[in-house]
Design an enzyme around this catalytic site. Structure first.
Site, PDB file in Angstrom:
ATOM      1  N   LYS A  16      -6.800  54.811   4.737  1.00 47.03           N
ATOM      2  CA  LYS A  16      -7.851  55.740   5.122  1.00 47.03           C
ATOM      3  C   LYS A  16      -7.612  56.147   6.564  1.00 47.03           C
ATOM      4  O   LYS A  16      -7.936  55.403   7.482  1.00 47.03           O
ATOM      5  CB  LYS A  16      -9.224  55.073   5.009  1.00 47.03           C
ATOM      6  CG  LYS A  16     -10.380  56.061   5.214  1.00 47.03           C
ATOM      7  CD  LYS A  16     -11.663  55.399   5.616  1.00 47.03           C
ATOM      8  CE  LYS A  16     -11.717  55.125   7.103  1.00 47.03           C
ATOM      9  NZ  LYS A  16     -11.481  56.286   7.975  1.00 47.03           N
TER      10      LYS A  16
ATOM     11  N   CYS B 133      -7.178  51.749  23.563  1.00 53.34           N
ATOM     12  CA  CYS B 133      -7.946  50.503  23.580  1.00 53.34           C
ATOM     13  C   CYS B 133      -7.468  49.563  24.668  1.00 53.34           C
ATOM     14  O   CYS B 133      -8.138  48.599  24.984  1.00 53.34           O
ATOM     15  CB  CYS B 133      -7.916  49.831  22.219  1.00 53.34           C
ATOM     16  SG  CYS B 133      -6.255  49.614  21.593  1.00 53.34           S
TER      17      CYS B 133
ATOM     18  N   GLU C 258      -8.174  45.094  15.100  1.00 51.66           N
ATOM     19  CA  GLU C 258      -7.867  45.392  16.498  1.00 51.66           C
ATOM     20  C   GLU C 258      -9.019  46.244  17.008  1.00 51.66           C
ATOM     21  O   GLU C 258      -9.120  47.426  16.684  1.00 51.66           O
ATOM     22  CB  GLU C 258      -6.529  46.139  16.619  1.00 51.66           C
ATOM     23  CG  GLU C 258      -5.332  45.383  16.089  1.00 51.66           C
ATOM     24  CD  GLU C 258      -4.976  44.144  16.911  1.00 51.66           C
ATOM     25  OE1 GLU C 258      -5.514  43.971  18.011  1.00 51.66           O
ATOM     26  OE2 GLU C 258      -4.165  43.334  16.420  1.00 51.66           O
TER      27      GLU C 258
ATOM     28  N   GLU D 220     -16.849  50.153  27.040  1.00 51.09           N
ATOM     29  CA  GLU D 220     -15.516  50.737  26.947  1.00 51.09           C
ATOM     30  C   GLU D 220     -15.682  52.254  27.085  1.00 51.09           C
ATOM     31  O   GLU D 220     -16.261  52.916  26.203  1.00 51.09           O
ATOM     32  CB  GLU D 220     -14.907  50.370  25.595  1.00 51.09           C
ATOM     33  CG  GLU D 220     -13.451  50.753  25.502  1.00 51.09           C
ATOM     34  CD  GLU D 220     -12.825  50.258  24.199  1.00 51.09           C
ATOM     35  OE1 GLU D 220     -13.564  49.979  23.235  1.00 51.09           O
ATOM     36  OE2 GLU D 220     -11.590  50.140  24.147  1.00 51.09           O
TER      37      GLU D 220
END
Lengths: 491, 491, 491, 491
Positions: free
Chosen positions: B183, B296, B262, B395
């Site tokens: 996906k 990230c 992750e 973040e």
């Protein structure tokens, strides 16, 4: 009737109070622990509440912040001491196991040594937590990995190996520099508490390994899974509970929690027509009936080739009737003890009745042994078991050998793999090609070829499918208790 | 204004239909994919429904039953072919990335090569899936371990590295003999579909790697987590979604599912007073502003020692203002592109405003670049950030460098570790003792010392704390896609 | 009579001049290379003298001082290029092999691919030269190991696999960052020189791999062993020469030299009475008669259980007579070529005569095939061979299958181990217990169970006893070309 | 004057007769062993002849044929017992060392524990002799490797660590299942004989480890190297003798012999101007003067940056004069003992004189300490040493610190590498870039960064260049005592 003594050489090893951050708690409520052979009360044991667990966890974190800085050598020596203490006190520790679990004393002695072997193994692994130097492919960097401990580990252990299953989890956890909060099975807390005591004697700092008996299993499990200071949960028990704990970890915890699970099995045991039947009989006696069938690697479905089916069945029954003695584990002549509870007996009973109704034949046993006590069930062989019966699909956890007749290899592998779990599997053949093929195709985490004695501290232990996550023991066993850190250095 | 061409060398690489079991589906509904630089429609892409996923999963299982028996060498060659095809078609693949992600074309080229490096790496690992021979300690048994594939793997990939993150998951999965149902992020499906196409050209059998774009992200995630034929779920994305998926795996699936995650980071970047400031500046430009801060492992909190704070800040601003060019990634002069969406811009905006209100000073940037388009935000430096501000704990995923002044090592390590996530971290010092200490204490899965370029196929990639589970790439990367089987042979 | 062409697709690949530090030397004296099938002159090849070697060694050292600093990735790419070039030019390279070695063209093609597999394998190992991080047991130190290259490696290769044996040594040497000075066998220098050429095309710097044909084998060997700039000598050839070289290394060199030796074998091949005879026949055809018996892993003594002896012998003879075609390797119908020299034919002849005199029976062959040329010997089966005959104790290196009848396992293992060498061994049985026992007891470095196809770049290749020192190929192959450096850091 | 007692707690540990195949030989001739501090006779010790060695070797082979079949666990337990016995008897064992070697009693105690650490380490490695399962790249084969023991190992040990060097060789040899024939240094046989005795107490079978003192060193070395039943020779000693033994192995033996050599060093010790001088001083005291400079990893050339040269020299002299006490090792106040012989004193004397003549300045010491005894030499610091002096190029093996002044890193690395040996090296810097560079460039097998305490059972010990072959201790240490066997199975 000759008996092993129940008297303890060192009364200090009979401990009933919870061990929390180095303190033995005397003022807690208690719950009773009973001998499954006799229903006698063994002890009233501390019944820890959530607040006690909270204290243990917070203390475990404080201890961790110091303990993680001990040297590998220091941890190695402590673990070696601990292993030695188990061996030195094996008689007393075996007494505790037989008392609360019911297994024959000789089996209990074996468990203590097996338990010690894990402390010994991880004492040696503690100084071998190697990382890898990875030369930077581009040439200008040095890259390497190191392993670091996690923090406080929540440990939940079962009653069937109350000493060894704890050792297999606590040993690698401590070797890597973690601290532990242990919830032992409520049926067998004494075998856990004594290890807490021996940890203290071995030199482990207070708070390294708290042991908290509780009757409040469900709530405590939820707490351990949900608590943010518990970095990892390790559990050995049923698939049902394991899945519940995993859901709690995912839902209740604000942190992403590491999980190890050693769950249920439904081990196939295949006897091909070219098998060495002597080996196969030895194997099935060991792995079907040890601890009266109450191990997670017990053979649960015994597939025997039609050419040797009748002979194998006859020899099995003959061996059982001539060598098995059911009874109290302290009796020297006893080879097999009780089940752990009335519920266990009921479950086995029901599975046998269902099989009988659907056409299985009882070759021996097939009923309770009420005369010996309410938890005893007679070692049983069922012939003609097939996939329509509940017993084919259920982990029996009792002394019932279900024989299934088969004709060819492809068919039997398919039947063997017809299970949603896959912990251990066994097969017997002298043919090297067949051995290779079946070993590759059998869907279990561990396989014994011509042997059922597969448990060894040096071998990775664990299952696939719904039998769990992670591997215990072996060169891999410490991995589940560490984080891998990658470091890149540009000089 | 000079431009990289958007014209494709090979129009076949521009693919908009879902790839399910080797078939390109034409009749499905579609959803639009837009260029974040220009808001132009790039393509209408198949919008897969749950039933399409069901087909892909069932087909993936059927393929797996054959694909698992391909030889390591065959899989190695297919993966090598695939890697080579990426390199050969890097211009077109980079065009796709810049089109749908917006990043500068040169960065897109870099991503394609990085992506290819994973196929190449795991091509080589496919023939190195070593097990261990463990001599039986008791002397009479041979024990060994082998690694076997899992089955169908559910792969969910993000939009920030639409090619490389897919490669990092699919490559080891296929290397080990699994099949994949992918996906892709709905923002960037074209970069995924083209890899499906190239898989076919590389020789992978139909059904090995199905790619199903969908706008129905939540339902599809739930399906993959809950489906009993999906043996493993691997996801790169936010911690919030990662935790949700983990809960769904635990609750909705009847099988115990392997999980790799992750997730988010909040990378500290520490500049000590003895740092080489040139290196530190190069480092921060690379890891704070690459992809406009949308990786990230981006530095999220930049701790600078008070002795060098002013100099570092000044040089940073000067470098940015003299070398950064914001704009459409196809413009050759552009160094930094847009954010992925209006929501992303809003989030960044709000974090900056909050910081300003609480006392942070904007040294450069600090606002949207509306003239360029609705998704552009100006590269920004905030001075005087502290723990009271949201931006310290969030973040950012945008081009905002938050500078925090510090005085001593102990203090800054504590601040750096004040985060519930721990993916990457960086620090700059020339002192070997400090380097060693900080490397041990920094609570992140990856650490760059005097470098921010830590991504390499040879290095384990992954986080601790709430940054995830598992490690991708490296000698360990294939482990998460295999089961370890223990075999004991009694000869 | 159909023929494979001897015409070269790329005439540049036919190289006759020595390659010294990147220069092709034209002014040297020469020596002739002849086709063993036809005795025709193939080429006059540079005859390097000691002074040429001296130049190559000094230049190799100078190159090493730079080459060692190339990145693993760079070396990996060069080796991959080289492997690809071998595959792309496999027709021409196979032509060279068949021309100078005489083996059938199809076998030569196989050798080229086998040769390429080593360059490919070590291309991948170049980026996997991992060291180990060893946590200091005392806790306060970091310890780690790295691998570094040695310097100039002296490489001496044989004529029986003129391409592959060179690849197996040069590939790991270059992968690790060493440089090479190669002395190819004087019978087959062309297959070596072409690899020097391809090294240049693949991007290796001048001086990385010098190739110096010479007729002055003994003096050159002594020079390489005694030269202080040669850090390692690697040799494949006879045990006699290997021992001589080892003595020269120890005596003539002022430095302690690393040594790898792949020397002679006397491989046992055991067919038990429960063997799959089809497999065993396929095995013996492959490993006894490949290259007309001129490989170091050729079966040299074929032990057949008395129950299946006659059947096995009959089927072997039948297979040979119905499928073998002796002749020029360029003839498409030819399956087996000549021996390498008149001396080789004489040696074989003499061994057969000795065996016949002592009672062995010739089931087929047993004489020269003079009609085809002076170097041809007919594929031969001797029955009734025993330990009194020279052929039992001598590596035949010719197409003679010596059958020995045996009765029980213990006896045959003892006979098989009655040899001062131990390179390869083979046995055929379906019984898993026997397989395990024989595999442990057979005194050879490599063992094939139910297969004789044991050569693979992934498997450690090498012998025990007087068959040599060191292992080539595999995860271990690069070790012999590196130094392990231990580093202890006190931060 | 206070003294450590020379009286033995267990007189059985004072053994003077040779141990051959489990028998203590009483009727042999003898040779005297004297205390180097006092020249007093310690004991008359069996003087074994070649025929005794022949007996030991033949018996060692017979024992090997059984001992190799002991289980890893059994060997592990025996080695653990042995290690424990060393620890339990450390006082007596230290007495033996100080008696015959002269080193201070505290150093002797340290050596006993270090010696025990090797038995302990290899006790743990005995159950970790892992092989590798290598999946056949072609898919149809299983390949794996196992490690097997070699046979009888010839062990030659030095007098400077008479217990530990023996342990480092014998422990891995026995762990792997080999047997040993040990030739201890004639100066220090008692420390070896006692280990033979303790082997017996630890449960090792007769003939596993024979210990044969001899005064006939040269002939015995030749015998061990040339004997066909000795499969491996391991030696620690001078480069000169090592090279001689290697030549004998190559010439005199009919078998290809495995060889491990730990030979001489000429360790550089570099103090950069940014070094932590406290650490550097601690380091130099430890690794220059320990055992009065008689270790193979002793700093031999001390390079000090000109900026810190004077300070370092002054502090070194001050530390030495204020803390060193030369004398008999049994005197509690003594920190440094005698040299091993008159010849050793003469050699040191001559080197110092040569240096003085060529311009070196004596900062302290520089002469014999005749008053204490003929083997005492005063701890010495020479300033202004350079490459023209013999002492720069010679392993001093005495208490002389040669200071060399340098200006820049490149220069000092070049000087440090100006040696034909490369065992250990040390350097002190706080700069991470310099540390990385020097660690890569320094040509020694072991490197200490900011520490000179590099010896640890967990670290590979060994040199490059003329410092030897092979690595002792660590995860690699058992490799040199095993053969790798490759097995290919076609099921």
């Amino acid at each position: 009737q000759r008996c092993y003594s129940q008297a303890f050489d060192d009364p200090d090893l009979f401990r009933t109070k919870a061990l929390i951050n180095g303190q033995w708690f005397k003022k807690l409520n208690s719950f009773p622990v009973r001998n499954p052979s006799t229903q006698e009360l063994i002890a009233e044991v501390s019944d820890c509440q959530l607040s006690n667990y909270e204290d243990a966890i917070v203390g475990g974190k404080a201890t961790f912040d110091k303990f993680r800085h001990t040297s590998p050598q220091e941890r190695s020596v402590m673990l070696e001491n601990l292993g030695n203490l188990l061996v030195e006190n094996k008689q007393d520790l075996a007494r505790l196991i037989t008392l609360e679990n019911g297994k024959p004393f000789r089996d209990s002695l074996g468990e203590v040594l097996y338990s010690a072997s894990y402390f010994r193994w991880f004492s040696q692994e503690a100084v071998r937590m190697y990382g890898t130097v990875i030369p930077g492919p581009g040439g200008n960097k040095q890259m390497f990995t190191i392993k670091q401990p996690l923090g406080v580990v929540g440990v939940m252990t079962p009653w069937n190996f109350p000493s060894a299953m704890l050792a297999r989890k606590v040993a690698p956890a401590l070797a890597a520099g973690n601290t532990c909060v242990v919830k032992p099975a409520s049926e067998t807390p004494l075998s856990a508490l004594v290890i807490g005591w021996l940890c203290q004697q071995a030199g482990f700092p207070s708070g390294t390994c708290s042991i908290l008996p509780t009757s409040n299993t469900a709530e405590v499990g939820k707490l351990l899974c949900g608590h943010d200071l518990i970095k990892k949960v390790t559990f050995t028990g049923s698939t049902r509970v394991g899945r519940l704990l995993m859901a709690q970890c995912a839902q209740d915890s604000k942190i992403i929690k590491k999980i190890s699970m050693e769950l249920g099995g439904n081990a196939p045991f295949i006897v091909f027509n070219d098998a060495d039947l002597d080996k196969a009989l030895t194997g099935i006696i060991g792995c079907k009936f040890r601890q009266s069938g109450q191990t997670c690697v017990c053979a649960n479905r015994i597939f025997v080739h039609k050419d040797v089916y009748d002979e194998f069945a006859a020899r099995l029954v003959k061996t059982m009737t001539s060598t098995f003695n059911l009874g109290d584990g302290f009796n020297e002549r006893v080879t097999h003890g009780p089940l752990i509870s009335a519920a266990a007996v009921e479950k086995v009973s029901k599975l046998v009745e269902d099989a009988k109704e659907k056409g299985a034949e009882v070759l021996t046993g097939g009923k309770k042994a009420d005369a010996l006590g309410p938890y005893f069930y007679r070692p049983t062989v069922l012939s003609g078991v097939n996939e329509s019966m509940d017993i084919f699909h259920t982990e029996v956890f009792g002394p019932v050998a279900s024989l299934v007749k088969f004709e060819d290899a492809e068919e039997v592998i398919k039947m063997a793999n017809n299970s949603d779990v896959g912990l251990a599997g066994y097969f017997y053949t002298q043919d090297i090609s067949k051995a290779q093929e079946v070993a590759l195709k059998m869907e279990t985490g561990m396989i014994g070829i011509n042997t059922s004695a597969i448990s060894d501290a040096a071998l990775p232990f664990g299952g696939i499918k719904n039998s769990g996550l992670g591997r215990e023991g072996s060169l891999h066993g410490i991995e589940d208790y560490t984080e891998l850190k990658s470091i890149v250095l540009q000089p």
